[in-house]
Write an enzyme that holds these catalytic residues in place. Structure first.
Site, PDB file in Angstrom:
ATOM      1  N   GLU A 260      -3.511   3.010   1.342  1.00 15.95           N
ATOM      2  CA  GLU A 260      -4.383   3.967   2.046  1.00 15.95           C
ATOM      3  C   GLU A 260      -3.654   5.088   2.789  1.00 15.95           C
ATOM      4  OE1 GLU A 260      -6.823   1.438   4.521  1.00 15.95           O
ATOM      5  OE2 GLU A 260      -7.729   0.434   2.825  1.00 15.95           O
TER       6      GLU A 260
ATOM      7  N   GLU B 197      -9.603  -4.837  -5.274  1.00 12.00           N
ATOM      8  CA  GLU B 197     -10.364  -5.476  -4.182  1.00 12.00           C
ATOM      9  C   GLU B 197     -11.856  -5.417  -4.474  1.00 12.00           C
ATOM     10  OE1 GLU B 197      -9.115  -3.959  -0.334  1.00 12.00           O
ATOM     11  OE2 GLU B 197      -7.012  -3.901  -0.952  1.00 12.00           O
TER      12      GLU B 197
END
Ligand code: XIL
Length: 366
Positions: A152, A257
């Protein structure tokens, strides 16, 4: 008599199909994994462990390898939980993924400041970051197959996230992290991982990053599209566009995910920023007494839409990992609104496979 024998044979065949795990079908094309928690890998949650062994051939730690868990104090590493997880994976012949080496969230609290509470210098942070990477990657050398090296680093519009790694070190923290991870285990695969990957801004910046890393001689094997999806996001066409775009940069694509949030989204909610929090109110928790069949069918369809995409793009994809095993343990019961009852995974609260599991198996057996 003959009809009876045929019926028996047919039911045995269908029992055989039920006996198949996801990994027996999906695993023919790419790894199929789950994020697992400490109770699942240390033997305390046997029903979950049985599901994991039957259906998945890859695991990743939901939390116990993150900075704040594994190096809670500078120089003091807490290995027990992560070692148990790696042992569980090795004992069951699973491909183990390390998550994650460099992330602004769940970073050790001491990482960015000195003993007076002042931000450390660029050199000091590089030293701390590289020690963390080197220690983890060497500890699991030969057992962890691949690492989410940086998690991220971008905002949804593609600009760089103003994290402390970025602000103190500068944009080259990413390259330094990849080089250090590669030095510590030259055989380990290395990944860049992020959410909102179907958004154009993020897609373009991640592609540019992959090209830059490659141009600078860094190893990068895959881009992870987290895929914390909802019932009406992301746009499937944009999602496919990203798979094609990342593959065109010369890396594999991983869904790292995957889950599907079936509950209403609060206003101004988007992405998967773990620090986002919204207040609870009853209207945001409509299925606390069970999911109506009509909604469950829509969730099945939505899961199939994604797995059809994965099947079509199977030559570009190297892994699909669900972010959890059963609805009972999903982080989405408490994020972005605490105390809800969500239904985002492939196994229900009693660890029973939802009907969509068989549909996915059939899809990949065709
Ligand atoms: C989540 C875990 O599931 C939670 O248990 C924890 O409280 C917060 O983090 N993106 C990631 C994952 O990369 O590490 C996050 O996991 C979910 C979003």
């Amino acid at each position: 008599m003959k009809t009876k024998a045929i019926l028996l044979a047919l039911s045995l065949i269908s029992l055989g199909a039920n006996a198949q795990g996801l990994k027996d079908a999906v695993g023919k094309y790419f790894l199929i994994g789950a994020a697992i928690n400490v109770n699942q890998s240390n033997g305390n949650d046997k029903p979950a462990a049985d599901v994991i062994k039957k259906h998945f051939n890859s695991i990743v730690a939901e939390n116990c390898m993150k900075g704040e868990c594994i190096q809670p104090e500078e120089g003091k590493f807490f290995w027990k939980d992560a070692d148990n997880l790696v042992k569980f994976g090795v004992d069951n012949h699973m491909t183990i993924i390390g998550h994650c080496l460099v992330w602004h969230s769940q970073a050790p609290h001491w990482m960015f400041t000195d003993k007076n509470g002042k931000y450390v210098t660029r050199d000091e942070l590089i030293k701390r970051m590289t020690t963390h990477i080197r220690t983890l990657v060497s500890h699991y050398k030969g057992r962890v197959h691949g690492w989410d090296v940086v998690n991220e680093a971008f905002n949804d519009d593609g600009t760089m996230r103003q994290s402390l790694y970025y602000k103190i070190i500068g944009p080259d923290f990413i390259e330094i992290a990849f080089k250090e991870a590669h030095k510590a285990d030259p055989k380990a695969e290395l990944y860049y991982n992020d959410y909102s990957m179907a958004k154009q801004g993020k897609r373009d910046s991640v592609c540019a990053l992959v090209k830059r890393l490659k141009a600078h001689g860094c190893r990068i094997d895959a881009v992870g599209m987290q895929s914390h999806n909802g019932m009406d996001y992301p746009d499937l066409k944009e999602y496919e566009k990203s798979i094609d775009a990342f593959a065109a940069c010369g890396v594999k694509v991983m869904m790292t995910e995957l889950d599907i949030n079936v509950l209403p989204s609060p206003e101004h909610f988007g992405g998967a920023n773990v620090s986002d929090r919204f207040a609870y109110n009853k209207s945001m928790n409509p299925y606390s007494n069970g999911l109506p069949d009509s909604v469950a069918q829509k969730v099945t369809q939505r899961y199939l839409d994604f797995f059809k995409i994965y099947y079509r793009h199977r030559s570009q994809i190297s892994r699909v990992t669900l972010w959890g095993v059963s609805d009972r343990g999903s982080w989405l019961n408490n994020w972005p609104i605490p105390g809800r009852t969500n239904y985002p995974l492939l196994f229900d609260r009693q660890y029973q496979a939802k009907p969509v599991v068989k549909d996915i198996i059939d899809l990949f057996n065709k």
